[in-house]
Write a protein that holds these residues in place. Sequence first.
Motif, PDB file in Angstrom:
ATOM      1  N   LYS A   1     -16.362 -18.913  53.599  1.00 44.01           N
ATOM      2  CA  LYS A   1     -15.453 -17.779  53.419  1.00 44.01           C
ATOM      3  C   LYS A   1     -15.496 -17.202  52.009  1.00 44.01           C
ATOM      4  N   GLY A   2     -16.170 -17.898  51.097  1.00 45.73           N
ATOM      5  CA  GLY A   2     -16.236 -17.416  49.719  1.00 45.73           C
ATOM      6  C   GLY A   2     -14.975 -17.678  48.920  1.00 45.73           C
ATOM      7  N   VAL A   3     -14.230 -18.713  49.309  1.00 42.37           N
ATOM      8  CA  VAL A   3     -13.028 -19.112  48.574  1.00 42.37           C
ATOM      9  C   VAL A   3     -13.210 -20.553  48.114  1.00 42.37           C
ATOM     10  N   GLY A   4     -12.234 -21.073  47.408  1.00 39.58           N
ATOM     11  CA  GLY A   4     -12.337 -22.454  46.933  1.00 39.58           C
ATOM     12  C   GLY A   4     -13.014 -22.523  45.581  1.00 39.58           C
ATOM     13  N   PRO A   5     -13.274 -23.730  45.122  1.00 40.90           N
ATOM     14  CA  PRO A   5     -13.860 -23.902  43.783  1.00 40.90           C
ATOM     15  C   PRO A   5     -15.320 -23.450  43.735  1.00 40.90           C
ATOM     16  N   ALA A   6     -15.756 -23.073  42.532  1.00 46.26           N
ATOM     17  CA  ALA A   6     -17.152 -22.685  42.315  1.00 46.26           C
ATOM     18  C   ALA A   6     -18.055 -23.878  42.592  1.00 46.26           C
ATOM     19  N   PHE A   7     -19.263 -23.596  43.062  1.00 43.93           N
ATOM     20  CA  PHE A   7     -20.210 -24.658  43.371  1.00 43.93           C
ATOM     21  C   PHE A   7     -21.627 -24.165  43.141  1.00 43.93           C
TER      22      PHE A   7
ATOM     23  N   MET B   1      -3.074 -28.353  30.147  1.00 43.50           N
ATOM     24  CA  MET B   1      -3.660 -28.466  31.471  1.00 43.50           C
ATOM     25  C   MET B   1      -4.072 -29.919  31.706  1.00 43.50           C
ATOM     26  N   THR B   2      -3.632 -30.466  32.799  1.00 49.10           N
ATOM     27  CA  THR B   2      -4.016 -31.818  33.172  1.00 49.10           C
ATOM     28  C   THR B   2      -5.303 -31.755  33.978  1.00 49.10           C
ATOM     29  N   ASN B   3      -6.250 -32.596  33.634  1.00 49.03           N
ATOM     30  CA  ASN B   3      -7.514 -32.623  34.362  1.00 49.03           C
ATOM     31  C   ASN B   3      -7.422 -33.597  35.526  1.00 49.03           C
ATOM     32  N   LEU B   4      -7.619 -33.091  36.717  1.00 43.92           N
ATOM     33  CA  LEU B   4      -7.649 -33.938  37.907  1.00 43.92           C
ATOM     34  C   LEU B   4      -9.019 -34.571  38.089  1.00 43.92           C
ATOM     35  N   PHE B   5     -10.035 -33.914  37.521  1.00 44.80           N
ATOM     36  CA  PHE B   5     -11.419 -34.373  37.641  1.00 44.80           C
ATOM     37  C   PHE B   5     -11.999 -34.562  36.247  1.00 44.80           C
ATOM     38  N   GLU B   6     -13.017 -35.399  36.132  1.00 48.00           N
ATOM     39  CA  GLU B   6     -13.695 -35.590  34.852  1.00 48.00           C
ATOM     40  C   GLU B   6     -14.444 -34.304  34.502  1.00 48.00           C
ATOM     41  N   GLN B   7     -14.148 -33.744  33.337  1.00 51.12           N
ATOM     42  CA  GLN B   7     -14.701 -32.459  32.921  1.00 51.12           C
ATOM     43  C   GLN B   7     -16.225 -32.420  32.959  1.00 51.12           C
TER      44      GLN B   7
ATOM     45  N   TRP C   1     -10.230 -24.377  38.964  1.00 52.53           N
ATOM     46  CA  TRP C   1      -9.744 -23.924  40.268  1.00 52.53           C
ATOM     47  C   TRP C   1      -8.371 -24.518  40.577  1.00 52.53           C
ATOM     48  N   ALA C   2      -8.213 -25.813  40.304  1.00 54.15           N
ATOM     49  CA  ALA C   2      -6.928 -26.468  40.550  1.00 54.15           C
ATOM     50  C   ALA C   2      -5.823 -25.833  39.705  1.00 54.15           C
ATOM     51  N   GLU C   3      -6.117 -25.552  38.448  1.00 59.41           N
ATOM     52  CA  GLU C   3      -5.126 -24.933  37.557  1.00 59.41           C
ATOM     53  C   GLU C   3      -4.760 -23.536  38.048  1.00 59.41           C
ATOM     54  N   ALA C   4      -5.748 -22.775  38.524  1.00 56.23           N
ATOM     55  CA  ALA C   4      -5.495 -21.420  39.027  1.00 56.23           C
ATOM     56  C   ALA C   4      -4.642 -21.443  40.295  1.00 56.23           C
ATOM     57  N   ASN C   5      -4.649 -22.570  41.015  1.00 55.83           N
ATOM     58  CA  ASN C   5      -3.878 -22.694  42.251  1.00 55.83           C
ATOM     59  C   ASN C   5      -2.611 -23.518  42.073  1.00 55.83           C
ATOM     60  N   LYS C   6      -2.240 -23.734  40.843  1.00 60.26           N
ATOM     61  CA  LYS C   6      -1.029 -24.506  40.535  1.00 60.26           C
ATOM     62  C   LYS C   6       0.200 -23.696  40.956  1.00 60.26           C
ATOM     63  N   PHE C   7       1.145 -24.356  41.567  1.00 57.47           N
ATOM     64  CA  PHE C   7       2.378 -23.724  42.009  1.00 57.47           C
ATOM     65  C   PHE C   7       3.549 -24.405  41.322  1.00 57.47           C
ATOM     66  N   GLU C   8       4.344 -23.610  40.661  1.00 56.40           N
ATOM     67  CA  GLU C   8       5.554 -24.131  40.030  1.00 56.40           C
ATOM     68  C   GLU C   8       6.753 -23.457  40.657  1.00 56.40           C
TER      69      GLU C   8
END
Length: 70
Positions: free
Chosen positions: A33-39, A1-7, A56-63
């Motif tokens: 709406k209760g969607v998107g990344p956790a906050f 998994m590539t990190n787009l953000f600093e962990q 969240w980004a990994e869960a929304n990855k499209f290949e």
Amino acid sequence: MTNLFEQNRNYVLGDTELDLIGDREKLAQWRHKGVGPAFYKLGRKIIYRGEDLNAWAEANKFEPSKRVTK
């Protein structure tokens, strides 16, 4: 998994790195709406953790499927 953000970093609204996934208005719509990344909501402050953004980004990855041509 590539990190787009600093962990191990916390991101708040206004951090330019958050523009990678959406502008302030889009993030507000997703929260409503209760969607998107956790906050976290601490008073009026909205905080996103880097590890939650990456998950969240990994869960929304499209290949796209690999098509075999003959």
